[in-house]
Scaffold this motif. Structure first.
Motif, PDB file in Angstrom:
ATOM      1  N   LYS A  36      -6.120   3.614   3.729  1.00 36.00           N
ATOM      2  CA  LYS A  36      -6.528   2.476   2.890  1.00 36.00           C
ATOM      3  C   LYS A  36      -7.754   1.805   3.488  1.00 36.00           C
ATOM      4  N   GLY A  37      -7.750   1.637   4.796  1.00 35.54           N
ATOM      5  CA  GLY A  37      -8.872   0.979   5.459  1.00 35.54           C
ATOM      6  C   GLY A  37     -10.170   1.756   5.343  1.00 35.54           C
ATOM      7  N   GLU A  85      -6.902   0.884 -12.839  1.00 35.42           N
ATOM      8  CA  GLU A  85      -6.055   1.945 -12.291  1.00 35.42           C
ATOM      9  C   GLU A  85      -4.810   1.426 -11.580  1.00 35.42           C
ATOM     10  N   MET A  86      -4.939   0.389 -10.769  1.00 31.13           N
ATOM     11  CA  MET A  86      -3.755  -0.101 -10.062  1.00 31.13           C
ATOM     12  C   MET A  86      -2.764  -0.814 -10.991  1.00 31.13           C
ATOM     13  N   VAL A 127       0.859  -1.184   0.000  1.00 35.17           N
ATOM     14  CA  VAL A 127       0.000   0.000   0.000  1.00 35.17           C
ATOM     15  C   VAL A 127       0.896   1.235   0.000  1.00 35.17           C
ATOM     16  N   GLY A 128       0.498   2.246  -0.743  1.00 33.89           N
ATOM     17  CA  GLY A 128       1.287   3.478  -0.763  1.00 33.89           C
ATOM     18  C   GLY A 128       0.451   4.679  -1.137  1.00 33.89           C
ATOM     19  N   GLN A 129       1.004   5.843  -0.919  1.00 33.45           N
ATOM     20  CA  GLN A 129       0.406   7.104  -1.356  1.00 33.45           C
ATOM     21  C   GLN A 129       1.269   7.618  -2.501  1.00 33.45           C
ATOM     22  N   ASP A 156      -3.166   2.226  -3.938  1.00 32.70           N
ATOM     23  CA  ASP A 156      -2.613   3.580  -3.880  1.00 32.70           C
ATOM     24  C   ASP A 156      -3.708   4.492  -3.337  1.00 32.70           C
ATOM     25  N   THR A 157      -3.475   5.075  -2.172  1.00 35.13           N
ATOM     26  CA  THR A 157      -4.505   5.903  -1.537  1.00 35.13           C
ATOM     27  C   THR A 157      -4.811   7.156  -2.353  1.00 35.13           C
TER      28      THR A 157
END
Length: 882
Positions: free
Chosen positions: A465-466, A485-486, A373-375, A397-398
């Motif tokens: 993310k949650g 998108e991801m 998970v990342g920004q 990705d947040t």
């Protein structure tokens, strides 16, 4: 020193704000432009002038004593725009939350309330500042009362300035206005006497009554006659413009003291209006005593961290670097979080050897079974790849998730999302590295400070993310997120890392040539103007065009006649200077933006330019590029095509391949509209613009001329963008009636188009949003606006977004599949750029046939529509050739 009381003309302030900012609303469609402008300008006034006391005064609803005295008073004024009417209560709500008293007195105008408060405060020993641009207010000016023009650099007018501005002292202002009248308020005055003449008469005779007493001494027979006939009208006019100072106002001036605002109320209001930055300012730095953030700076701690990560299925990752440019940055450290409020920071500039850190974390981060998970994780991927770590399963990705949930938000920085979704105000990066000339590298910040900052980033990302994942699921966006998108994040990271090569020698020669042409154009412009002037100065250009050459003013701005591109294009039909200036501006922009800028952007390590592709900018889903923006190089000009010639393959003997979707938006339009005539034309492989031209002009297909086809093409794309007859007439340079006839003929031939447009807009009004083929959503709050203009914009957005957004989805899917297929086929061919509906590749010459077949096959089969997808492919030694 006396305390200062500021009296604000609230309606005047609101009107200025409303017209200064256009088309701003929240997600519910509520207009917010006037509120935002009002808040911004008043906050600035408070910050700049620090008033001790402030009162905002407004006009009440209903008639006032003036309208009862003179029925036609203000009758010529247009009613307040509906979009402003609905914002006035919100402006007052904000003032109350700021602790600023709001005054409005039934039966009296705001001017009278201001006059009463000004005289009352003056008598109490205050210095009074009336914040208004209304010239009527100048009659109130005295030694203790000043008029303040906040929109003119806070210019302060005392008695001397009133004489300088108006030609008479404050107590004679009503005499001037009584004679001259006031067209804005429909105050009649004396016919034939304007403000300049009225001022001269008052200066000569001493006042209105004195002028009326000596009409025979006034120059001009007609003027004498008007003064005699309109004496009572002049007296009535003076009465109407005279501000009352005896209004019954129950306000204790002590309540006007500026104190601490109601932060909670303001925060709720800013959240409702979606004034994110203003709300962020209210949030206090979050107490972090309940978090567990650890600096990992020895071998034992690193080993313990790796051991703890063995069974972790989801991990947030964040990197700290020395630059925002991923391909020039040096990795400083890595933070990891796998449980809320707990995170670990591993520095590469601490006690551990950088190689030992990378070797220890590589298995953790490259494991395809672990969800990462990342920004803005694309940046982390690129930096870590440069350090020898290929991330495994990049799952969330947040930044991208927040964009899908609300593509109109515009701001997706971690700090903003943290405040909006978690109520957390993070450590500003400026606290660590400073700003401006004093900014330092992250590598120079003490480890404990970096650790706290970076751990907070990773922890915040994990917690976001949650919260965001359920929002995606509720909006039925999870499939779009996971399937398009991801996966695209990794594709874009690979494309950015490859970069694109440019011929710097060619650009250097082009720069010298462009400069010679610019010099020649400048000489030509100076000859036509018969003098030299600053070509980049709108003010100097305005003097040349309108004062010296006498060309007609097309439109005005706050600073004078406009000299923008639209104006110059119109003036170019009347004089050669504007045409030469347009050429100069276009060439100068190309030279500075591309020809001179591109060589400086070549990365010294890779020898290539690495643009950045942005997924979270356009509300339609389209990608954009920046640093540099390669999507805006003009394609229809010789200069633009020559700049494209500077883009070359990065390997000797290789070729560039350009694959472009043919008329993709029209094809999607035909599919969505179920327009059989258009669908059949595409199936038969006919030129859709020629087919449309034959219908509009009622001629056989073989008789369609190039001009007819051009017009039909403009109509085709104008319909897609929801263009009306007026807009189409501007593009085609034809009368509005002729443009409407084209649209009518189009709708008659393509019957499904009107149904599609009406049904799409109706669905958007019902649901509040529109969707693409892949279920990408865009809210259309404009359709709920009280403004006809804003609703018309909403209609265009509703019609176009499913078309343009579906085209964006389609090419994204194609990019994902092509990247995978090229890898599976073990081809050396590399995808480099995405330019709207076009993809650019570089390849060995011996792979040309295979690459062409693969690319075309994937692009044309990416989605099953009722029309065939067609891709045009060309190859060449340069982008220009391709």
């Amino acid at each position: 020193m006396a305390e200062r009381l500021f009296l604000l003309d609230g309606v005047s302030y609101a009107y200025r704000a409303f017209y200064a900012i256009q088309r701003l609303s929240n997600a519910d469609g509520f207009p917010t432009n006037a509120v935002f402008g009002f808040v911004r300008t008043l906050r600035k006034l408070i910050a700049d002038l620090a008033p001790e006391r402030l009162v905002a005064v407004f006009d009440p609803k209903g008639p006032t004593f003036r309208s009862k005295r003179f029925a036609d008073y203000k009758i010529t004024r247009r009613p307040m725009p509906e979009d402003l009417v609905v914002q006035m209560p919100v402006i007052k709500e904000w003032l109350e939350a700021m602790g600023i008293p709001v005054v409005e007195v039934e039966g009296y105008e705001a001017d009278d309330a201001i006059g009463t408060l000004a005289r009352r405060a003056e008598a109490a020993g205050f210095e009074v500042y009336i914040v208004s641009g209304d010239k009527d207010m100048l009659q109130l000016v005295s030694d203790k009362v000043r008029a303040l023009h906040a929109h003119k650099d806070n210019a302060v007018l005392g008695p001397d300035e009133v004489v300088e501005r108006f030609g008479v002292p404050p107590d004679k202002v009503t005499d001037v206005l009584g004679l001259a009248g006031d067209t804005s308020d429909n105050v009649p005055g004396v016919p034939g006497i304007g403000e300049k003449t009225a001022t001269a008469l008052v200066q000569q005779f001493g006042g209105l009554e004195e002028v009326l007493a000596h009409p025979g001494e006034v120059s001009g027979a007609k003027r004498q006659e008007n003064l005699r006939a309109s004496a009572d009208l002049a007296r009535l006019s003076k009465e109407l413009v005279t501000i009352r100072t005896d209004v019954p106002i129950e306000l204790d001036l002590d309540k006007a003291k500026l104190g601490a605002p109601d932060a909670e109320r303001l925060s709720r209001l800013y959240a409702r209006l979606e004034f994110h930055q203003l709300r962020d300012e209210l949030v206090e730095r979050t107490d972090t005593t309940d978090v567990d953030y650890r600096l990992v700076n020895d071998t034992e701690a690193l080993a313990a961290l790796v051991k703890a990560l063995e069974g972790v299925e989801e991990l947030a990752v964040d990197v700290e670097t020395t630059s925002t440019d991923a391909f020039r940055a040096e990795l400083v450290g890595i933070s990891l979080a796998f449980a809320p409020k707990q995170a670990f920071y591993v520095p590469l500039n601490g006690a551990l050897e950088p190689r030992a850190v990378l070797d220890a974390l590589r298995p953790v981060l490259s494991d395809p079974a672990r969800r990462l998970v990342g920004q803005n994780i694309k940046y982390d991927m690129e930096v870590l790849a440069g350090a020898g770590i290929e991330l495994g399963r990049v799952a969330f990705d947040t930044m991208v998730a927040a964009y899908l949930v609300n593509p109109a938000r515009g701001r997706y920085k971690l700090d903003d999302l943290a405040i909006e979704h978690l109520g957390i105000k993070k450590i500003p990066i400026e606290d660590l590295i400073g700003s401006g000339k004093n900014q330092r590298s992250m590598a120079d910040v003490p480890l404990e400070e970096v650790a706290r900052y970076s751990c907070e980033d990773a922890d915040t990302t994990l917690r976001l993310k949650g919260l965001l994942e359920p929002h995606l699921r509720e909006a039925a966006l999870l499939e779009l997120f996971d399937e398009i998108e991801m996966p695209l994040v990794g594709v874009l990271a690979a494309m950015e890392a490859r970069g694109v090569a440019v011929d710097t020698a060619l650009l250097g020669a082009m720069s010298a040539e462009f400069q010679k042409r610019l010099d020649a154009l400048a000489r030509e412009i100076y000859e036509q103007a018969e003098e030299s002037f600053n070509l980049n100065s709108p003010k100097q250009l305005s003097v040349i065009l309108f004062d010296k050459l006498g060309l007609p003013v097309q439109k005005r701005t706050k600073t004078g006649p406009s000299t923008d591109v639209e104006v110059l294009e119109k003036l170019a039909q009347l004089h050669p200077l504007p045409q030469a200036l347009l050429q100069y501006r276009q060439l100068a922009k190309l030279k500075s933006t591309y020809v001179d800028a591109l060589p400086a952007l070549v990365n010294p390590k890779t020898g290539r330019i690495h643009t950045s592709f942005n997924q979270t900018i356009a509300a339609t889903g389209r990608l954009s590029s920046s640093s540099p923006n390669l999507q805006n190089i003009p394609v229809r000009t010789d200069e633009g095509r020559r700049i494209r010639d500077a883009f070359v393959p990065g390997e000797p003997g290789w070729l560039l391949l350009a694959a472009d979707y043919s008329q993709i938006e029209l094809r999607i339009f035909a599919h969505l509209a179920h327009e059989e005539a258009m669908i059949e034309a595409f199936r038969r492989g006919e030129d859709i613009h020629a087919v449309t031209a034959s219908h509009i002009h009622e001629v056989a297909l073989e008789d369609v001329t190039p001009d007819m086809r051009h017009r039909a093409k403009t109509v085709n794309f104008g319909i897609i963008y929801g263009q009306g007859a007026y807009g189409l007439s501007q593009f085609l340079h034809v009368p509005v009636g002729e443009a409407q006839a084209f649209i009518d003929a189009y709708m008659t031939r393509y019957e499904g188009v009107r149904a599609y447009m009406d049904n799409t807009v109706a669905a958007a009004e019902r649901d509040g949003y529109v969707e693409t083929i892949c279920k990408r959503r865009r809210s259309v709050p404009e359709l709920r606006s009280a403004s006809n203009q804003t609703r018309a914009l909403g209609r265009r957005i509703a019609i176009n977004t499913p078309i343009q957004g579906s085209a964006a989805d389609l090419i994204k899917i194609a990019m994902i599949r092509i990247e995978r297929r090229l890898s599976e086929a073990a081809l050396k061919t590399r995808m480099l750029l995405q330019i709207h509906d076009e993809l650019i590749f570089e390849m060995p010459e011996n792979e040309a046939d295979a690459a062409r077949a693969l690319v075309v096959g994937e692009m044309e089969s990416v989605m099953t529509l009722s029309v065939p997808l067609k891709v045009d492919v060309k190859t060449g030694r340069t982008w220009g050739e391709a």
